[in-house]
Design an enzyme around this catalytic site. Structure first.
Site, PDB file in Angstrom:
ATOM      1  CG  HIS A 118      -2.012  -0.810   1.049  1.00 58.46           C
ATOM      2  ND1 HIS A 118      -3.348  -0.536   0.115  1.00 58.46           N
ATOM      3  CD2 HIS A 118      -2.519  -2.197   1.632  1.00 58.46           C
ATOM      4  CE1 HIS A 118      -3.963  -1.670   0.212  1.00 58.46           C
ATOM      5  NE2 HIS A 118      -3.651  -2.433   1.170  1.00 58.46           N
TER       6      HIS A 118
ATOM      7  CG  ASP B 250      -2.323   4.977  -3.266  1.00 55.29           C
ATOM      8  OD1 ASP B 250      -1.393   4.209  -3.425  1.00 55.29           O
ATOM      9  OD2 ASP B 250      -3.150   4.695  -2.424  1.00 55.29           O
TER      10      ASP B 250
END
Length: 389
Positions: free
Chosen positions: A136, A167
């Protein structure tokens, strides 16, 4: 003439994008392409992507259309390839090898459409020791050095910047830059290609200026000790008397002078120029900010060159006078959301539609893209035998 909300506008009008449904940076990248006018068709899977967000409120699926396909069913990959044949760009965010196993990897897609730009969004990239492991944002920015330099306390843990740095900045935006650059090449030379957008690569690239400062001796490899990481007392965040916060960015001397004047800071120049007295300066600034509320300090600094701003929450931000005047946020379908960015003088992006609901546009896309395989089978009236069986 006023443009109707449903008309496709923006500099990417006419560009067709296939998005294989995922979560996080891939959908956001496809949303950005859609905001800029591309016709983005999202291929949703039965059962959803597993994130648990109400599809009707998932803003990353705005301005798109959705078809529902099971890529594990025999007819699923063939239908995707029919879309690919008519597309300019494909975006997928699977782990390396998954698209290949599903039959929609780069090889069959480029065989069907040699001009296709095949955009791949991953955290670790398509190769390397960690390529096939889960991850992540926080892990990606950790190994690039980006997380380690964020936070005001050199002896405390780093500050987690939500999932914006990895991200979306290091991932989505680099994927968009990559596929648009590859699209330019495809249109000029008739040659498609694969774009490997890895969050670790993009995040590392974002730190280029810091690496330059580090090499030149202008940055310490220790957070909370530098000009831009909270180590500087006139570049940081301070609490107000009501528990709010003000952000200070008075780096240049002329801006600092205005900041010190409005803050009524004694011995401002002497404190600024002596690094040994920076703890004293920080304490003085903190004490002054604690003497008034956030609203009072906002009024003091509003419209000045002191480079001070109130720290607003997500719900407060749309009502900030400057953002309201620029329509930085907009409301569509009852949802307040960031407006498309950046802005274009001749081909503005628009909020045309709300979040695409899974499968809701299958028949429409089948018609517009001329993909008969997407059309649901017609209802067949029951025979007399079945009625009496």
């Amino acid at each position: 003439m006023q443009t109707r909300q449903t008309e496709r506008t923006g500099p990417l009008a006419g560009v067709r994008v296939v998005e294989l449904a995922g979560i996080g940076p891939g959908p956001f990248a496809a949303m950005l392409l859609a905001d800029l006018g591309a016709d983005v068709v999202r291929v949703d899977r039965p059962g959803g992507a597993g994130l648990g967000v109400d599809p009707a409120k998932d803003l990353t699926n705005r301005n798109k259309r959705s078809v529902l396909l099971d890529l594990k069913a025999p007819e699923g990959p063939a239908a995707v390839l029919d879309l690919v044949e008519r597309a300019d760009i494909l975006v997928e965010g699977y782990r390396p090898g998954v698209a290949e196993r599903l039959g929609v990897g780069p090889e069959p897609c480029l065989a069907r459409n040699p001009r296709l730009v095949y955009g791949r969004m991953t955290g670790w990239g398509q190769d390397g020791p960690l390529a096939h492991t889960a991850g992540h944002d926080i892990g990606y920015i950790a190994v690039t050095g980006a997380l380690g330099m964020i936070g005001p306390d050199p002896d405390g843990p780093p500050t987690v910047p939500a999932n914006l740095v990895g991200d979306y900045a290091g991932g989505s935006l680099y994927l968009v830059v990559g596929v648009l650059a590859a699209l330019q090449h495809a249109r000029a030379h008739g040659e498609g290609q694969v774009v490997d957008a890895a969050i670790v690569d993009g995040t590392a690239h974002l730190t280029s200026m810091i690496h330059a400062m580090l090499a030149a001796g202008g940055w310490q490899d220790r957070r909370g000790s530098n000009l831009l990481d909270g180590g500087c007392p006139f570049y940081g965040v301070y609490e107000t008397s009501d528990g709010g916060h003000m952000a200070v960015g008075a780096l240049e001397h002329r801006f600092y002078a205005e900041f010190a004047r409005l803050l009524d800071l004694p011995d401002a120049d002497g404190l600024r120029g002596d690094l040994a007295r920076w703890p004293e300066l920080r304490a003085a600034v903190a004490a002054r900010f604690r003497s008034r509320t956030r609203a009072q300090w906002t009024e003091v600094f509003e419209g000045t060159d002191a480079c001070v701003a109130p720290v607003l929450s997500l719900r407060e931000a749309p009502d900030h006078p400057h953002l309201a005047a620029r329509a930085t946020f907009a409301e569509h379908g009852g949802l307040v959301q960031p407006a498309p960015a950046p802005r274009f003088s001749a081909t503005p992006g628009t909020l045309r539609t709300g979040p695409a609901l899974p499968g809701a546009d299958t028949a429409e896309v089948a018609r517009d893209w001329a993909v008969p395989a997407l059309r649901p089978a017609p209802d067949v009236p029951p025979t007399q035998e079945s009625k009496t069986a």
